[in-house]
Scaffold this motif. Structure first.
Motif, PDB file in Angstrom:
ATOM      1  N   MET A 191      92.906  85.932  23.563  1.00 30.47           N
ATOM      2  CA  MET A 191      94.364  85.931  22.708  1.00 30.47           C
ATOM      3  C   MET A 191      95.304  84.686  22.761  1.00 30.47           C
ATOM      4  O   MET A 191      94.685  83.072  23.481  1.00 30.47           O
ATOM      5  CB  MET A 191      94.878  86.579  23.696  1.00 30.47           C
ATOM      6  CG  MET A 191      94.811  87.473  24.003  1.00 30.47           C
ATOM      7  SD  MET A 191      95.120  88.870  22.211  1.00 30.47           S
ATOM      8  CE  MET A 191      96.698  88.907  22.008  1.00 30.47           C
ATOM      9  N   SER A 192      95.934  83.885  21.947  1.00 28.86           N
ATOM     10  CA  SER A 192      97.232  83.288  22.040  1.00 28.86           C
ATOM     11  C   SER A 192      98.732  83.386  22.309  1.00 28.86           C
ATOM     12  O   SER A 192      98.323  84.662  21.750  1.00 28.86           O
ATOM     13  CB  SER A 192      96.832  83.168  20.456  1.00 28.86           C
ATOM     14  OG  SER A 192      97.578  83.644  19.344  1.00 28.86           O
ATOM     15  N   LYS A 193      99.149  82.437  22.080  1.00 29.48           N
ATOM     16  CA  LYS A 193     100.567  82.938  22.490  1.00 29.48           C
ATOM     17  C   LYS A 193     101.537  82.332  21.424  1.00 29.48           C
ATOM     18  O   LYS A 193     101.052  81.110  21.065  1.00 29.48           O
ATOM     19  CB  LYS A 193     101.342  82.370  23.746  1.00 29.48           C
ATOM     20  CG  LYS A 193     100.130  83.459  25.345  1.00 29.48           C
ATOM     21  CD  LYS A 193     100.814  82.875  26.265  1.00 29.48           C
ATOM     22  CE  LYS A 193     100.180  84.539  27.592  1.00 29.48           C
ATOM     23  NZ  LYS A 193     100.553  83.547  28.610  1.00 29.48           N
ATOM     24  N   THR A 194     103.049  82.294  21.859  1.00 27.21           N
ATOM     25  CA  THR A 194     103.732  81.338  20.998  1.00 27.21           C
ATOM     26  C   THR A 194     104.888  81.022  21.422  1.00 27.21           C
ATOM     27  O   THR A 194     105.676  81.455  22.536  1.00 27.21           O
ATOM     28  CB  THR A 194     104.175  82.467  19.395  1.00 27.21           C
ATOM     29  OG1 THR A 194     103.601  82.702  18.819  1.00 27.21           O
ATOM     30  CG2 THR A 194     105.571  81.974  18.968  1.00 27.21           C
ATOM     31  N   ILE A 195     105.075  79.908  21.177  1.00 19.87           N
ATOM     32  CA  ILE A 195     106.470  79.059  22.271  1.00 19.87           C
ATOM     33  C   ILE A 195     107.315  79.111  21.202  1.00 19.87           C
ATOM     34  O   ILE A 195     107.112  78.351  19.843  1.00 19.87           O
ATOM     35  CB  ILE A 195     105.526  77.357  22.490  1.00 19.87           C
ATOM     36  CG1 ILE A 195     104.783  77.583  23.457  1.00 19.87           C
ATOM     37  CG2 ILE A 195     106.902  76.713  23.085  1.00 19.87           C
ATOM     38  CD1 ILE A 195     103.931  76.319  23.229  1.00 19.87           C
ATOM     39  N   SER A 226      91.623  68.979  23.974  1.00 20.89           N
ATOM     40  CA  SER A 226      91.468  69.625  25.367  1.00 20.89           C
ATOM     41  C   SER A 226      90.906  71.883  25.090  1.00 20.89           C
ATOM     42  O   SER A 226      89.749  71.620  25.643  1.00 20.89           O
ATOM     43  CB  SER A 226      92.222  69.639  26.551  1.00 20.89           C
ATOM     44  OG  SER A 226      92.933  70.054  26.490  1.00 20.89           O
ATOM     45  N   TRP A 227      91.043  71.393  23.845  1.00 20.20           N
ATOM     46  CA  TRP A 227      91.192  72.898  23.159  1.00 20.20           C
ATOM     47  C   TRP A 227      89.370  73.538  23.092  1.00 20.20           C
ATOM     48  O   TRP A 227      89.330  72.042  22.861  1.00 20.20           O
ATOM     49  CB  TRP A 227      92.012  73.378  21.926  1.00 20.20           C
ATOM     50  CG  TRP A 227      93.243  73.484  22.546  1.00 20.20           C
ATOM     51  CD1 TRP A 227      93.780  73.234  23.847  1.00 20.20           C
ATOM     52  CD2 TRP A 227      94.458  74.317  21.347  1.00 20.20           C
ATOM     53  NE1 TRP A 227      95.687  73.000  23.463  1.00 20.20           N
ATOM     54  CE2 TRP A 227      95.651  73.594  21.864  1.00 20.20           C
ATOM     55  CE3 TRP A 227      94.168  73.794  19.920  1.00 20.20           C
ATOM     56  CZ2 TRP A 227      96.622  73.744  21.581  1.00 20.20           C
ATOM     57  CZ3 TRP A 227      95.580  74.452  19.615  1.00 20.20           C
ATOM     58  CH2 TRP A 227      96.207  74.150  20.058  1.00 20.20           C
ATOM     59  N   ASP A 228      88.648  74.490  23.595  1.00 23.64           N
ATOM     60  CA  ASP A 228      87.771  75.249  23.528  1.00 23.64           C
ATOM     61  C   ASP A 228      87.414  74.597  21.521  1.00 23.64           C
ATOM     62  O   ASP A 228      88.075  74.846  20.939  1.00 23.64           O
ATOM     63  CB  ASP A 228      87.661  76.452  23.783  1.00 23.64           C
ATOM     64  CG  ASP A 228      88.208  76.873  25.408  1.00 23.64           C
ATOM     65  OD1 ASP A 228      87.142  75.236  25.790  1.00 23.64           O
ATOM     66  OD2 ASP A 228      88.041  77.465  26.052  1.00 23.64           O
ATOM     67  N   ALA A 229      86.119  74.764  21.165  1.00 24.49           N
ATOM     68  CA  ALA A 229      85.648  74.811  20.259  1.00 24.49           C
ATOM     69  C   ALA A 229      86.079  75.793  19.106  1.00 24.49           C
ATOM     70  O   ALA A 229      86.917  75.606  18.108  1.00 24.49           O
ATOM     71  CB  ALA A 229      83.626  74.149  20.010  1.00 24.49           C
ATOM     72  N   GLY A 230      86.041  76.826  19.852  1.00 23.66           N
ATOM     73  CA  GLY A 230      86.277  78.451  19.460  1.00 23.66           C
ATOM     74  C   GLY A 230      87.454  78.922  19.296  1.00 23.66           C
ATOM     75  O   GLY A 230      88.161  79.371  18.613  1.00 23.66           O
ATOM     76  N   ASP A 231      88.936  77.598  19.750  1.00 18.78           N
ATOM     77  CA  ASP A 231      90.232  77.551  19.251  1.00 18.78           C
ATOM     78  C   ASP A 231      90.129  77.720  18.171  1.00 18.78           C
ATOM     79  O   ASP A 231      89.873  76.189  17.749  1.00 18.78           O
ATOM     80  CB  ASP A 231      91.149  77.040  20.646  1.00 18.78           C
ATOM     81  CG  ASP A 231      90.661  77.680  21.786  1.00 18.78           C
ATOM     82  OD1 ASP A 231      90.441  78.935  22.198  1.00 18.78           O
ATOM     83  OD2 ASP A 231      91.297  76.594  22.449  1.00 18.78           O
TER      84      ASP A 231
END
Length: 139
Positions: free
Chosen positions: A1-5, A75-80
């Motif tokens: 999942m992802s979010k929005t700031i 730092s994000w995962d490769a799949g992000d």
């Protein structure tokens, strides 16, 4: 999942041009944030900030009004997937409202990024505009 700031930040006694230039000019960006950045105001160009910790491309630029970028942290995962970052600058008298939207932020990065925009960008931008830029960013 992802979010929005979503953040709306009022900068007193400045212009959209000043804020646009601080963000899109590598030298000003580096001084304002206290961290090395390579960025220029050219659509399609790649950029990096905070010594390469942040990377992406300038997708759409409307001088003094709009910045749309792809955005990714090391730092994000490769799949992000890469996120999308948007700044819209709105004049309000002698002030500027900076509207920031950061979409597709990985869930595990949301809290740090939400606080990080304030600590690493908006507060240092205020100092820079006041003539007292920070010496070095604290990551």
């Amino acid at each position: 999942m992802s979010k929005t700031i979503i953040q709306d930040v009022l900068f007193k006694n400045t212009t959209p041009k000043e804020l646009y230039d601080i963000y899109t000019d590598g030298k000003k960006h580096s001084i304002a944030t206290g961290a090395p950045a390579e960025i220029n105001p050219t659509e399609g160009s790649s950029y990096s900030a905070h010594s390469g910790y942040i990377t992406g491309k300038n997708l759409q630029l409307i001088p003094d009004r709009l910045i749309v970028q792809s955005w990714r942290a090391q730092s994000w995962d490769a799949g992000d997937i890469d996120s999308t970052f948007i700044i819209h600058l709105e004049s309000i008298g002698s002030d500027v409202m900076l509207h920031a939207i950061h979409a597709n932020v990985p869930d595990n990065a949301y809290d740090d990024l939400d606080a990080g925009w304030k600590k690493m960008y908006w507060e240092p931008f205020r100092l820079y505009l006041a003539g007292t830029p920070i010496d070095k960013a604290s990551m």
